[in-house]
Each structure stands twice: as C-alpha cells, then as structure tokens.
Scaffold this motif. Structure first.
Motif, short mmCIF file in Angstrom:
data_model
loop_
_atom_site.label_atom_id
_atom_site.label_comp_id
_atom_site.label_asym_id
_atom_site.label_seq_id
_atom_site.Cartn_x
_atom_site.Cartn_y
_atom_site.Cartn_z
N ASP A 98 29.63 42.82 -25.68
CA ASP A 98 28.19 42.96 -25.91
C ASP A 98 27.51 43.63 -24.73
N ASP A 99 28.11 43.49 -23.55
CA ASP A 99 27.56 44.10 -22.35
C ASP A 99 28.72 44.35 -21.39
N TYR A 100 28.49 45.21 -20.40
CA TYR A 100 29.55 45.64 -19.49
C TYR A 100 28.97 45.70 -18.08
N ILE A 101 29.55 44.95 -17.16
CA ILE A 101 29.08 44.91 -15.78
C ILE A 101 30.20 45.37 -14.85
N VAL A 102 29.84 46.20 -13.89
CA VAL A 102 30.82 46.77 -12.97
C VAL A 102 30.87 45.97 -11.67
N LYS A 103 32.08 45.69 -11.19
CA LYS A 103 32.27 45.08 -9.88
C LYS A 103 32.14 46.15 -8.80
N PRO A 104 31.62 45.81 -7.63
CA PRO A 104 31.01 44.52 -7.27
C PRO A 104 29.65 44.38 -7.93
N PHE A 105 29.32 43.18 -8.35
CA PHE A 105 28.07 42.94 -9.06
C PHE A 105 27.18 42.00 -8.26
N HIS A 106 25.91 41.97 -8.64
CA HIS A 106 24.97 41.03 -8.04
C HIS A 106 24.85 39.84 -8.99
N ILE A 107 24.98 38.64 -8.44
CA ILE A 107 24.97 37.43 -9.27
C ILE A 107 23.71 37.36 -10.13
N LYS A 108 22.56 37.72 -9.56
CA LYS A 108 21.31 37.63 -10.32
C LYS A 108 21.34 38.54 -11.55
N GLU A 109 21.98 39.71 -11.39
CA GLU A 109 22.07 40.63 -12.52
C GLU A 109 22.92 40.02 -13.63
#
Length: 249
Positions: A98-109
């Motif tokens: 449903d969504d895709y987040i790239v490392k390194p990421f921000h915890i709040k995001e």
C-alpha cells in the motif's frame, strides 16, 4: 478503530526495535517477526491490522512474500526497502504494498504513513454520500457520475455498483473474489476475465484524459485498489455554507 496491532517484519533487530518503540508510543500494539515462518505464525495467531515488511528479508524475496500475504489476508502492507529506484517502488506497489518507504527512513515519517494507511482502510463511506473524484462527482445511492462541468458520464448498472464498491473502500485492495461476489454473487474463477474487462471499461470512463492520473491500480495476482482521492462532497460544502450563514448575520 480500537487499538491497532502492527506487525514489524524485518531481519534487522535494530530496525524492529526502533519501529516497535515508535508504534507503541502511539498506543499501538507492536509485534515482531524476523522471517517468513515467524510472520505466518503471527498472522495466524494474532489479529494484525497492518504489516511493515522489509523487501530484503534475508534470503527471502519480499515481493513474493507480499504477494503471498495478499492472497491470504486483506491487510495493508507498508514495504520498507533500501532500494530507492522508481522501478523498485513501482514493483513493490504492483506486488501488493500500500506504501513504500526507502531506508534510511525517519521514524516520524513511518508513523505518519502508518496512520494514513490505517485511516484509509477504516474509512466508511455511506450509500448516501456524494463523492468528489479527480474531475467528477459520483452520487453513490443513485449511481450517477457527472463531470464537474455538468456533463453526465453514462455508466451501466454493473459499472455503477463497481464504482460504488471502490469508493466505499478507498485505499483497500479488493480481491477478484470480493469483486465477483459483490457484482455477481459468486466466487471468481481464474479462467474468468470479465472482472478485468469491467475494471478496464470503468477506468476509461472515470480517469481524467488531461491529468492521466490512474484512479484504479491493479495488484498483480490479487485484484484492484482505488488509489484516487475520495472526498465527501457534503463535508466540503459545510465551510462554504457556514461562511454564507456568517455573511447573513
């Protein structure tokens, strides 16, 4: 929704600990899994509301794992990966994320994206709602679709029911079985291509030729998801109504 349960699937203990701590700070319950086996065990024994899934899970292929998860559960998946290329993001979404987040990421995001995804899955739109889409208004109860310039869009009865199904479950992946049951009252057969045909025709009628925005996205091997922004028309009208009332006072 009551207290949400988030399953964190990652082979790095540090990532699991950081995400679990962040989720628990939101009063969500956080579960951990480090591989396919522990993920299946958690899903089969717990009521999970969302899964964060590492694309590179040891020797496991996160894409096939996401697809297998989709085939068994209709649970939102937030895919986390070190691969930032556009092609990798698209493949992740095609395979059921449903969504895709790239490392390194921000915890709040991550927390904000989890909140948004949970809201989409739990949003309820009644049959009495009038829905504003990209460039048109859809009256759910009457099944009437009208361009914002007033031009009507002709929908068949089946297309009306299909569009109502999508806008009442925005952001949620609907399997072909669910769509077939809603439209025809029967399970979907792998040899049956009618669902794909219905969706293709509806797409041509509801998607704007100027913006090119895709409102319905296919999920490989699973079904379809309505990704367009769904706004309830009466909610948008309230501020204007209040302003007119204030002006009259």
């Amino acid at each position: 929704m009551d207290r949400a349960t988030i399953l964190v699937v990652d082979d790095e203990s540090g990532v699991r600990e950081a995400l679990c701590a962040a989720f628990e700070s939101q009063n969500w319950q956080a579960l951990e899994a480090s591989d396919r086996a522990s993920m299946w065990e958690a899903l089969e024994t717990q009521q999970v509301d969302l899964v964060t899934l590492d694309l590179m899970l040891g020797n496991e292929d996160g894409l096939s794992l996401a697809q297998a998860l989709r085939e068994r559960w209709n649970i939102p998946i937030l895919m986390i990966s070190g691969k930032a290329a556009v092609e990798d993001r698209i493949r992740g979404l095609e395979f059921g994320a449903d969504d895709y987040i790239v490392k390194p990421f921000h915890i709040k995001e991550v927390v904000l994206r989890v909140k948004k995804t949970l809201d989409l899955y739990n949003r309820e739109i009644s049959e009495q709602s009038n829905i504003l889409l990209d460039h048109a208004m859809f009256e759910v109860q009457r099944g009437v679709l009208t361009h914002l310039d007033g031009t009507p869009v002709e929908l068949t009865g089946l297309e009306q029911r299909l569009l109502a199904l999508f806008v009442q479950h925005p952001g949620r992946i609907l399997t072909r079985d669910e769509i077939s049951q809603a439209l025809h009252g029967r399970d979907w057969s792998p040899d049956d291509r009618t669902i794909d045909g219905h969706v293709a025709r509806l797409r041509r009628k509801i998607e704007s030729p100027t913006t090119g925005e895709k409102l319905i996205r296919s999920v490989r091997g699973v079904g379809y998801v309505f990704t367009g922004q769904v706004r309830i028309a009466r909610d948008l009208a309230e501020p204007a109504d209040r302003k007119r009332d204030d002006d009259r006072q």
